[in-house]
Enzyme design. Sequence first.
Site, mmCIF file in Angstrom:
data_model
loop_
_atom_site.group_PDB
_atom_site.id
_atom_site.type_symbol
_atom_site.label_atom_id
_atom_site.label_comp_id
_atom_site.label_asym_id
_atom_site.label_seq_id
_atom_site.Cartn_x
_atom_site.Cartn_y
_atom_site.Cartn_z
ATOM 1 N N HIS A 56 6.398 -9.034 -6.690
ATOM 2 C CA HIS A 56 5.213 -8.326 -6.082
ATOM 3 C C HIS A 56 3.738 -8.134 -6.915
ATOM 4 O O HIS A 56 2.690 -8.081 -6.386
ATOM 5 C CB HIS A 56 5.589 -7.085 -5.511
ATOM 6 C CG HIS A 56 5.319 -5.738 -6.224
ATOM 7 N ND1 HIS A 56 6.455 -5.132 -6.898
ATOM 8 C CD2 HIS A 56 4.355 -5.131 -6.618
ATOM 9 C CE1 HIS A 56 6.212 -4.078 -7.818
ATOM 10 N NE2 HIS A 56 5.058 -4.127 -7.479
ATOM 11 N N ASP B 239 12.860 -8.659 -6.674
ATOM 12 C CA ASP B 239 11.447 -8.619 -7.020
ATOM 13 C C ASP B 239 11.395 -9.164 -8.585
ATOM 14 O O ASP B 239 11.071 -8.236 -9.497
ATOM 15 C CB ASP B 239 11.213 -6.974 -6.959
ATOM 16 C CG ASP B 239 9.886 -6.884 -7.173
ATOM 17 O OD1 ASP B 239 8.869 -7.760 -7.174
ATOM 18 O OD2 ASP B 239 9.413 -5.660 -7.116
ATOM 19 N N SER C 38 4.178 -1.403 -12.464
ATOM 20 C CA SER C 38 5.196 -2.393 -11.781
ATOM 21 C C SER C 38 5.394 -3.710 -12.777
ATOM 22 O O SER C 38 4.475 -3.935 -13.495
ATOM 23 C CB SER C 38 4.464 -2.980 -10.453
ATOM 24 O OG SER C 38 5.063 -2.085 -9.660
HETATM 25 C C1 4AZ Z 1 3.993 1.067 -8.049
HETATM 26 O O1 4AZ Z 1 3.498 1.379 -7.073
HETATM 27 C C2 4AZ Z 1 5.075 2.159 -8.500
HETATM 28 N N1 4AZ Z 1 7.965 6.028 -9.216
HETATM 29 C C3 4AZ Z 1 5.893 1.957 -9.495
HETATM 30 C C4 4AZ Z 1 6.840 2.732 -9.952
HETATM 31 C C5 4AZ Z 1 7.093 3.866 -8.881
HETATM 32 C C6 4AZ Z 1 6.650 4.038 -7.799
HETATM 33 C C7 4AZ Z 1 5.610 3.161 -7.592
HETATM 34 C C8 4AZ Z 1 8.457 4.748 -9.192
HETATM 35 O O2 4AZ Z 1 3.726 0.329 -8.867
#
Ligand code: 4AZ
Length: 230
Positions: A60, A101, A183
């Site tokens: 993503h 992912d 992420s």
């Molecule tokens: C994000 O939006 C995201 N708490 C990454 C990790 C988590 C929540 C959102 C985990 O990139």
Amino acid sequence: MRYLFLVALLLSCGSPTKSNLDIYYGKPTYEQFFTSIGDGSYYWCGGTLIERQWVLTAKHCVNNWEDLKVKIGSQMKNDWNGGWKHEVLSVKQIIRHSSWDLALLKLSEESDMIPIRSYGSLDVPDQTMLHTYGFGRTEDGSYPNELLTVGVRYQKDNGKNFIKPEREFSAGHEKFDSCGGDSGGPIIHRPRQKLLGVVSWGIGCGKADEGYPGVYSKIDVEWIRRELEK
Ligand code: 4AZ
């Protein structure tokens, strides 16, 4: 007089102030394998150097992109890397996993940075302490300039998360967590420096104690082997 001087010295440098620069309650770090994914001027996701010419990140993170750059050994968000060794390389091929992912980025050349020691399937017991890394949002709502890391415990029982256990797992305890912007980054078992997953998603952040630990994509080792052999 001498005592007063000593007391003053202790007061001035002996009392560390609590740092609020955190992923969600993390602390600054540097790792050669930690990679930022972006366009060369802005970096929006994390990744991991898994082989000299390969970075693993979240699918993503690279959805609609073709021209990507990676900053390997990324310690600061901006161009000045705090003096830490790093490398900015072009991505020559993006390979997206069909359903997980995960995405593999083939670099235009081999990196001089040291890849993570190993990567593979989730092979630790419940509550094992893992570490995740990133420039994502912190518990006070700000974004850090320095790379942060935090210890998050593997949660075999996923709490209230609805996940696909064949390809995802949960990690986080109390309020320790990854968050938006983390992420694609690594979650590793530090004693073996083994990559076990990639930061993927979550219901909010810092809510493991409310039943919502962060969600991580597992590593599809067979897929990686196949793609790297091509
Ligand atoms: C994000 O939006 C995201 N708490 C990454 C990790 C988590 C929540 C959102 C985990 O990139």
